[in-house]
Design an enzyme around this catalytic site. Structure first.
Site, PDB file in Angstrom:
ATOM      1  N   ARG A 123       4.930  -0.021  -6.307  1.00 31.24           N
ATOM      2  CA  ARG A 123       5.004  -0.665  -5.175  1.00 31.24           C
ATOM      3  C   ARG A 123       3.825  -1.879  -5.420  1.00 31.24           C
ATOM      4  O   ARG A 123       4.073  -3.014  -4.404  1.00 31.24           O
ATOM      5  CB  ARG A 123       4.564   0.375  -3.798  1.00 31.24           C
ATOM      6  CG  ARG A 123       5.435   1.341  -3.684  1.00 31.24           C
ATOM      7  CD  ARG A 123       4.959   2.212  -2.499  1.00 31.24           C
ATOM      8  NE  ARG A 123       4.950   1.608  -1.412  1.00 31.24           N
ATOM      9  CZ  ARG A 123       6.047   1.265  -0.548  1.00 31.24           C
ATOM     10  NH1 ARG A 123       7.017   1.985  -0.803  1.00 31.24           N
ATOM     11  NH2 ARG A 123       6.072   1.004   0.589  1.00 31.24           N
ATOM     12  N   HIS A 181      18.308 -35.793  -8.423  1.00 33.01           N
ATOM     13  CA  HIS A 181      17.813 -36.536  -7.153  1.00 33.01           C
ATOM     14  C   HIS A 181      16.206 -36.041  -7.299  1.00 33.01           C
ATOM     15  O   HIS A 181      15.699 -36.140  -6.372  1.00 33.01           O
ATOM     16  CB  HIS A 181      18.341 -35.745  -6.060  1.00 33.01           C
ATOM     17  CG  HIS A 181      19.647 -36.308  -5.787  1.00 33.01           C
ATOM     18  ND1 HIS A 181      20.161 -37.470  -5.468  1.00 33.01           N
ATOM     19  CD2 HIS A 181      20.846 -35.477  -5.991  1.00 33.01           C
ATOM     20  CE1 HIS A 181      21.515 -37.465  -5.339  1.00 33.01           C
ATOM     21  NE2 HIS A 181      21.893 -36.274  -5.891  1.00 33.01           N
ATOM     22  N   LYS A 234       6.468  -4.032  -4.206  1.00 29.92           N
ATOM     23  CA  LYS A 234       7.878  -3.646  -3.940  1.00 29.92           C
ATOM     24  C   LYS A 234       8.395  -3.787  -2.656  1.00 29.92           C
ATOM     25  O   LYS A 234       9.753  -4.527  -2.440  1.00 29.92           O
ATOM     26  CB  LYS A 234       8.056  -2.335  -4.674  1.00 29.92           C
ATOM     27  CG  LYS A 234       9.425  -1.807  -4.434  1.00 29.92           C
ATOM     28  CD  LYS A 234      10.252  -2.744  -5.674  1.00 29.92           C
ATOM     29  CE  LYS A 234      11.879  -2.489  -5.550  1.00 29.92           C
ATOM     30  NZ  LYS A 234      12.631  -3.163  -6.286  1.00 29.92           N
ATOM     31  N   GLU A 259      18.255 -16.965  -8.103  1.00 26.71           N
ATOM     32  CA  GLU A 259      18.224 -15.654  -8.599  1.00 26.71           C
ATOM     33  C   GLU A 259      17.260 -15.483 -10.043  1.00 26.71           C
ATOM     34  O   GLU A 259      16.329 -14.895 -10.388  1.00 26.71           O
ATOM     35  CB  GLU A 259      18.998 -14.721  -8.402  1.00 26.71           C
ATOM     36  CG  GLU A 259      19.038 -13.296  -8.522  1.00 26.71           C
ATOM     37  CD  GLU A 259      17.607 -12.468  -8.123  1.00 26.71           C
ATOM     38  OE1 GLU A 259      17.062 -13.111  -7.275  1.00 26.71           O
ATOM     39  OE2 GLU A 259      17.406 -11.256  -8.789  1.00 26.71           O
ATOM     40  N   ASN A 317      -1.744   2.119   5.967  1.00 25.59           N
ATOM     41  CA  ASN A 317      -0.992   0.823   5.323  1.00 25.59           C
ATOM     42  C   ASN A 317      -0.323   0.114   6.736  1.00 25.59           C
ATOM     43  O   ASN A 317      -0.262   0.679   7.837  1.00 25.59           O
ATOM     44  CB  ASN A 317       0.555   1.540   5.084  1.00 25.59           C
ATOM     45  CG  ASN A 317       0.511   2.342   3.472  1.00 25.59           C
ATOM     46  OD1 ASN A 317      -0.603   2.230   2.998  1.00 25.59           O
ATOM     47  ND2 ASN A 317       1.580   2.879   3.198  1.00 25.59           N
ATOM     48  N   GLY A 318      -0.391  -1.126   6.492  1.00 25.46           N
ATOM     49  CA  GLY A 318      -0.067  -2.093   7.777  1.00 25.46           C
ATOM     50  C   GLY A 318      -1.263  -3.097   8.086  1.00 25.46           C
ATOM     51  O   GLY A 318      -2.204  -3.028   7.163  1.00 25.46           O
ATOM     52  N   CYS A 351       0.698  -1.353  -0.047  1.00 29.69           N
ATOM     53  CA  CYS A 351       0.139   0.120   0.036  1.00 29.69           C
ATOM     54  C   CYS A 351       1.013   1.286   0.232  1.00 29.69           C
ATOM     55  O   CYS A 351       2.009   1.356   0.525  1.00 29.69           O
ATOM     56  CB  CYS A 351      -0.925  -0.073   1.276  1.00 29.69           C
ATOM     57  SG  CYS A 351      -1.924  -1.376   1.581  1.00 29.69           S
ATOM     58  N   TRP A 380      -3.127  -2.616  -1.410  1.00 30.18           N
ATOM     59  CA  TRP A 380      -2.752  -4.012  -2.052  1.00 30.18           C
ATOM     60  C   TRP A 380      -3.571  -4.965  -0.878  1.00 30.18           C
ATOM     61  O   TRP A 380      -3.287  -4.853   0.218  1.00 30.18           O
ATOM     62  CB  TRP A 380      -1.084  -4.155  -1.746  1.00 30.18           C
ATOM     63  CG  TRP A 380      -0.729  -5.620  -2.086  1.00 30.18           C
ATOM     64  CD1 TRP A 380      -0.448  -5.916  -3.482  1.00 30.18           C
ATOM     65  CD2 TRP A 380      -0.516  -6.732  -1.379  1.00 30.18           C
ATOM     66  NE1 TRP A 380      -0.084  -7.064  -3.375  1.00 30.18           N
ATOM     67  CE2 TRP A 380       0.061  -7.549  -2.255  1.00 30.18           C
ATOM     68  CE3 TRP A 380      -0.511  -7.028   0.145  1.00 30.18           C
ATOM     69  CZ2 TRP A 380       0.429  -8.837  -1.828  1.00 30.18           C
ATOM     70  CZ3 TRP A 380      -0.136  -8.147   0.422  1.00 30.18           C
ATOM     71  CH2 TRP A 380       0.406  -9.084  -0.443  1.00 30.18           C
ATOM     72  N   LYS A 390      13.717 -14.220 -11.081  1.00 28.77           N
ATOM     73  CA  LYS A 390      13.322 -12.995 -12.111  1.00 28.77           C
ATOM     74  C   LYS A 390      12.453 -13.561 -12.923  1.00 28.77           C
ATOM     75  O   LYS A 390      11.392 -13.002 -13.453  1.00 28.77           O
ATOM     76  CB  LYS A 390      14.723 -12.721 -12.627  1.00 28.77           C
ATOM     77  CG  LYS A 390      15.910 -11.764 -12.004  1.00 28.77           C
ATOM     78  CD  LYS A 390      15.208 -10.445 -11.595  1.00 28.77           C
ATOM     79  CE  LYS A 390      14.376 -10.185 -10.396  1.00 28.77           C
ATOM     80  NZ  LYS A 390      14.914 -10.413  -9.021  1.00 28.77           N
ATOM     81  N   GLU A 422       8.906 -14.215 -11.652  1.00 34.20           N
ATOM     82  CA  GLU A 422       7.923 -12.981 -11.326  1.00 34.20           C
ATOM     83  C   GLU A 422       7.629 -12.026 -12.508  1.00 34.20           C
ATOM     84  O   GLU A 422       6.440 -11.467 -12.378  1.00 34.20           O
ATOM     85  CB  GLU A 422       8.694 -12.445 -10.038  1.00 34.20           C
ATOM     86  CG  GLU A 422       9.870 -11.618 -10.424  1.00 34.20           C
ATOM     87  CD  GLU A 422      10.482 -10.846  -9.057  1.00 34.20           C
ATOM     88  OE1 GLU A 422       9.706 -10.730  -7.920  1.00 34.20           O
ATOM     89  OE2 GLU A 422      11.803 -10.631  -9.185  1.00 34.20           O
TER      90      GLU A 422
HETATM   91  O1  M6R Z   1      13.246  -4.873   0.028  1.00 32.80           O
HETATM   92  P1  M6R Z   1      14.043  -6.254   0.126  1.00 32.80           P
HETATM   93  O2  M6R Z   1      15.377  -6.512  -0.248  1.00 32.80           O
HETATM   94  O3  M6R Z   1      14.036  -6.581   1.743  1.00 32.80           O
HETATM   95  O4  M6R Z   1      12.787  -7.260  -0.387  1.00 32.80           O
HETATM   96  C1  M6R Z   1      13.089  -8.726  -0.525  1.00 32.80           C
HETATM   97  C2  M6R Z   1      12.282  -9.196  -1.408  1.00 32.80           C
HETATM   98  O5  M6R Z   1      10.750  -9.085  -0.986  1.00 32.80           O
HETATM   99  C3  M6R Z   1      12.549  -8.877  -2.751  1.00 32.80           C
HETATM  100  O6  M6R Z   1      13.774  -9.101  -3.101  1.00 32.80           O
HETATM  101  C4  M6R Z   1      11.524  -9.684  -3.857  1.00 32.80           C
HETATM  102  O7  M6R Z   1      11.915 -11.070  -3.826  1.00 32.80           O
HETATM  103  C5  M6R Z   1      11.748  -8.974  -5.196  1.00 32.80           C
HETATM  104  N1  M6R Z   1      10.589  -9.085  -6.018  1.00 32.80           N
HETATM  105  C6  M6R Z   1      12.627  -9.706  -6.197  1.00 32.80           C
HETATM  106  O8  M6R Z   1      12.791  -9.334  -7.481  1.00 32.80           O
END
Ligand code: M6R
Length: 613
Positions: free
Chosen positions: A27, A509, A608, A486, A105-106, A2, A79, A490, A493
């Site tokens: 975000r 395995h 985000k 990683e 927010n929260g 949010c 959100w 990428k 997502e």
């Molecule tokens: O702000 P942060 O680095 O703590 O965020 C951690 C994850 O939420 C963040 O890296 C998330 O996995 C991204 N969408 C990856 O691209």
């Protein structure tokens, strides 16, 4: 997640609020709304979907002349947590009397019992949200003084919040409060702004006050009064933001993600600036604020993080253990927090977080502090909660990262952890000569990344091999194992292709059962320890007809001969190799998502900064 924007000033509040919300779109959200004061009344408009839809509703419902006279307001992108993304659940929410409006927010954890109690007192709720409960609570406490009502109501609340509250009875002020959810106040000329994220207000002012947990403030056009919940004044400094609004614009690129991938030579240069002492072969990390003796006494390290930051931590772990000889673990932050970890005063917990606001990572920081460990933050966002609460650490200086898919933060995190390994290593088992060699490797990284980026066209061509896949594997060993995870993260997502990052040895395995001619494998074969064994695993994949894409080191004719779809990246050291591999994988994921027509900067369901556990 949010986002909040607020404005008190002279005029055009609607425009300021909508522009602020546009800046927060990255975000991740599913509905939006605003409340503004014009011509003696507060008007509320809410909408499911994007800010553009909200803006259309505002324009349709309110003539430009009325909007131009709006002098104050609050706005929100939601959100969904409690209740589906519907117009009724969108913020702002009103109290029972319809006089007080609130954005939040929260999560209010005790909202269900508060709601039951208020229903018993005759309240009617229109939404399923925890936020509406808080709005009603403020309304119950309201006796003509908004600040007092908010401070009093918050004493009954458990959970996290960043809120902005507004009423037509005091149209020249917004009351804001924070506990565990970021909120800052922008001090402008003749106007004051409120936001959950500086990018929403940076085009108006770079002078900001970061609120701290427990703060409640009255915001007026000509000033700010910050107090605690007992209404005692507290002193909060005004900070200057050292980036401007060009940093939160696309600068000619199709997407923020692409811009941020291409910014990496510069962001990495900013990360290492002033931190590499080539003559002494050492790293200078002043923010750690540790004496050489304290550094020498650290005998256990735990890196805590989530998502991409977790993979950066896992990458750094190889360097720290090898170069400094300190036993190191990398833990998913939520797991660490609930596992009763064994820590002592000679343990150092390093929280790695781009945003510095991730709820699980923040909780891990607090747990480590409770257990008496040394805690440091590796954050990008200056003044973020983790950076402040850790009290010591190393900023990435990578600049604002707007794309939901983290890119430049990852490469800077890996480099910062390598600098940490160097600093810890030089006090232990690393010679000056070895230190100098590593410094040279680190200094060379930005230019090498530039050479990977120069292969964008070749990577875009390889993306064609993945675009129709339903599922893909990424494999690697050693330092390239977290890089494989990683790469898979990428891809999934932003392109919505199911992808798994696997240790190359682990494939046989179980997951090898899934391989066939429709299931591509991306193999990381750069010339680092483990490469030869991964070559064997690639043979196993080819034998099952899986299409293989390889990333290898320039001059590696063996890989190029075995795997025609091969991308060659410059030779570098073992601990910097994952950076080059991941830059190539970022571009690969980007081009696959582009070919599939995905909304790259705002992938579905993602936020985000993940401020809920
Ligand atoms: O702000 P942060 O680095 O703590 O965020 C951690 C994850 O939420 C963040 O890296 C998330 O996995 C991204 N969408 C990856 O691209």
């Amino acid at each position: 997640m949010c986002g909040i924007v607020g404005y008190v000033g002279q005029a055009d509040a609607c425009e300021v609020l909508l522009n602020g919300l546009r800046r927060l779109e990255y975000r991740g959200y599913d509905s939006a709304g605003l409340a503004f004061f014009a011509d003696g009344a507060v008007q509320v408009v809410r909408s499911v979907g994007k800010v553009a839809q909200l803006a259309e509703r505002v324009a349709a419902e309110w003539p430009a002349a009325v909007r131009a006279r709006a002098t104050a307001g609050i706005a929100h992108t939601r959100w969904a947590t409690h209740g589906a993304p519907t117009e009724m659940n969108a913020h702002p929410h009103a109290d029972e009397s319809g006089r007080i409006f609130l954005v939040h927010n929260g999560i209010i954890e005790n909202y269900a019992s508060l709601r039951r109690q208020m229903e018993g007192r005759g309240h009617h709720f229109l939404s399923q949200t925890d936020t509406e409960v808080l709005a009603h609570l403020v309304g119950e406490c309201y006796r003509g003084h908004l600040f007092e009502a908010v401070a009093q109501a918050l004493k009954h609340v458990e959970g996290t919040y960043g809120i902005a509250v507004f009423t037509a009875e005091h149209p020249g002020e917004i009351v804001v409060a924070r506990n565990g959810s970021p909120l800052l106040i922008g001090v402008g000329t003749g106007a004051t702004l409120v936001a959950s994220d500086a990018s929403a207000i940076i085009s108006h002012t770079r002078q900001v006050i970061y609120l701290q947990d427990g703060d409640v403030a009255v915001v007026r056009a000509d000033g700010v009064d910050v107090r605690n919940l007992d209404q005692i004044p507290v002193d909060r400094a005004v900070s200057h933001i050292d980036w401007d609004d060009t940093a939160v614009e696309k600068g000619g690129h199709a997407h923020f993600m692409l811009k941020e991938i291409f910014e990496q030579p510069e962001s990495l240069q900013n990360t290492i600036r002033g931190r590499v002492d080539l003559r002494a072969g050492c790293a200078l990390l002043a923010g750690l604020n540790l004496t050489p003796r304290e550094m020498a006494e650290v005998n256990r390290l735990v890196l805590v993080a989530c998502g991409t930051s977790l993979y950066a931590g896992m990458t750094g772990q190889y360097a720290i253990e090898d170069l400094a000889g300190i036993p190191t673990d990398t833990e998913q932050a939520a797991e660490f927090r609930y596992r009763n970890p064994i820590l002592g005063p000679d343990s150092m917990v390093v929280a790695v977080s781009q945003s510095g606001e991730t709820a699980d990572t923040l909780a891990a920081v607090r747990e480590a502090q409770r257990k008496g460990a040394l805690v440091a933050g590796v954050c990008n966002v200056v003044g973020s909660t983790i950076a402040r609460e850790a009290g010591r650490g190393v900023y990435l200086h990578a600049g604002p990262e707007i794309g939901v898919a983290s890119t430049k933060a990852f490469t800077s995190q890996v480099l910062v952890l390598l600098l940490l390994a160097l600093a810890l290593g030089r006090g232990r088992r690393l010679s000056r000569e070895e230190g100098i060699k590593l410094c040279q490797e680190i200094n060379a990284v930005p230019a090498l990344v530039q050479r990977v980026l120069a292969q964008d066209g070749a990577i875009a061509a390889l993306a064609g091999k993945l675009v129709a896949a339903q599922s893909a594997f990424f494999i690697g060993r050693g330092v390239l194992y977290p890089a494989a995870m990683e790469g898979a993260l990428k891809l999934k997502e932003i392109s919505y292709i199911h992808a798994e990052g696997y240790h190359a040895a682990e494939l046989k395995h179980g997951p090898i059962a899934l391989l066939d001619a429709q299931t591509p494998v991306v193999a990381l074969l750069l010339d680092v320890p483990g490469r030869d064994k991964t070559m064997g695993n690639v043979q196993e994949c080819l034998a099952r007809h899986a299409p293989v894409i390889a990333i290898a080191t320039e001059g590696d004719t063996e890989v190029a001969a075995l795997v025609p779809d091969c991308l060659l990246v410059p030779r570098t050291g073992t601990y910097t190799a994952p950076i080059l591999a991941v830059v190539a994988l970022q571009l690969l994921a980007y081009h696959v998502a582009r070919l599939r027509g995905c909304p790259i900067d705002q992938p579905r369901n993602l936020a985000k900064s993940v401020t809920v556990e």
